[in-house]
Motif scaffolding. Structure first.
Motif, PDB file in Angstrom:
ATOM      1  N   ALA A 186      33.462  42.761  39.247  1.00  0.00           N
ATOM      2  CA  ALA A 186      32.166  43.252  39.699  1.00  0.00           C
ATOM      3  C   ALA A 186      31.555  44.078  38.580  1.00  0.00           C
ATOM      4  O   ALA A 186      32.225  44.928  37.993  1.00  0.00           O
ATOM      5  N   LEU A 187      30.297  43.803  38.264  1.00  0.00           N
ATOM      6  CA  LEU A 187      29.595  44.508  37.195  1.00  0.00           C
ATOM      7  C   LEU A 187      28.463  45.326  37.799  1.00  0.00           C
ATOM      8  O   LEU A 187      27.711  44.828  38.627  1.00  0.00           O
ATOM      9  N   ASP A 188      28.339  46.571  37.369  1.00  0.00           N
ATOM     10  CA  ASP A 188      27.358  47.471  37.973  1.00  0.00           C
ATOM     11  C   ASP A 188      26.067  47.620  37.177  1.00  0.00           C
ATOM     12  O   ASP A 188      25.140  48.285  37.618  1.00  0.00           O
ATOM     13  N   GLY A 189      25.984  47.033  35.995  1.00  0.00           N
ATOM     14  CA  GLY A 189      24.757  47.088  35.219  1.00  0.00           C
ATOM     15  C   GLY A 189      24.598  48.332  34.362  1.00  0.00           C
ATOM     16  O   GLY A 189      23.578  48.495  33.698  1.00  0.00           O
ATOM     17  N   LYS A 190      25.571  49.201  34.346  1.00  0.00           N
ATOM     18  CA  LYS A 190      25.474  50.408  33.518  1.00  0.00           C
ATOM     19  C   LYS A 190      25.581  50.047  32.045  1.00  0.00           C
ATOM     20  O   LYS A 190      26.001  48.956  31.682  1.00  0.00           O
ATOM     21  N   ASP A 191      25.216  51.018  31.185  1.00  0.00           N
ATOM     22  CA  ASP A 191      25.278  50.800  29.742  1.00  0.00           C
ATOM     23  C   ASP A 191      26.637  50.256  29.330  1.00  0.00           C
ATOM     24  O   ASP A 191      27.667  50.729  29.798  1.00  0.00           O
ATOM     25  N   GLY A 192      26.622  49.270  28.478  1.00  0.00           N
ATOM     26  CA  GLY A 192      27.849  48.669  27.986  1.00  0.00           C
ATOM     27  C   GLY A 192      28.415  47.582  28.882  1.00  0.00           C
ATOM     28  O   GLY A 192      29.428  46.970  28.559  1.00  0.00           O
ATOM     29  N   CYS A 193      27.768  47.322  29.988  1.00  0.00           N
ATOM     30  CA  CYS A 193      28.259  46.355  30.981  1.00  0.00           C
ATOM     31  C   CYS A 193      28.354  44.943  30.400  1.00  0.00           C
ATOM     32  O   CYS A 193      29.339  44.237  30.618  1.00  0.00           O
TER      33      CYS A 193
END
Length: 149
Positions: A23-30
């Protein structure tokens, strides 16, 4: 959302396909993390399953992940799921997002700035599919693991 532990989902002695979901949350470095996880996944597949993964397949898999995850994070609200799965001599890269609108590839246009992601993915993939899900959509690209296509 936290990533699924890297070893979860790997094949059993009975030969169930190797896979992992994150699951990816879209924060920096994602997006960089998604590319890194893809490289780690394919490296583990080589080591544990004995499959050959060419340098080209490694690079193209990371490129496809980058393009699909970027699009999902840019155009869909909420989380994104990245699933990597070995299917025979190929890796299937699936990206799910919550937006039900199916992407429309643009005709090639060398003067257009941006929006070339799906063109790139479709050009390098052996297979490409987009399906609506009960919530959102899933895009799947299939890439051969050996040299060539």
């Amino acid at each position: 959302m936290a990533p699924v532990p890297p070893d979860q989902g790997f094949s059993s002695p009975e030969g169930i396909p190797a896979e992992t979901t994150v699951a990816l949350d879209g924060k920096d470095g994602c997006i960089a993390r998604a590319r890194q996880l893809t490289g780690e996944f394919l490296t583990r597949v080589q080591r544990r399953e004995g499959l050959t993964v060419s340098a080209r397949a490694m690079d193209l898999s990371q490129l496809v992940v980058s393009e699909l995850v970027t699009n999902a994070l840019r155009y869909a609200p909420g989380p994104v799921l990245l699933q990597l799965r070995i299917a025979g001599a190929a890796v299937e890269i699936a990206v799910w997002d919550s937006d039900p609108v199916l992407p429309t590839p643009h005709a090639p246009d060398p003067t257009r700035v941006g929006q070339h992601g799906l063109e790139i993915v479709r050009a390098v993939a052996e297979g490409f599919a987009v399906t609506r899900e009960p919530i959102g959509k899933r895009i799947v690209a299939r890439l051969g693991l050996a040299e060539g296509r």
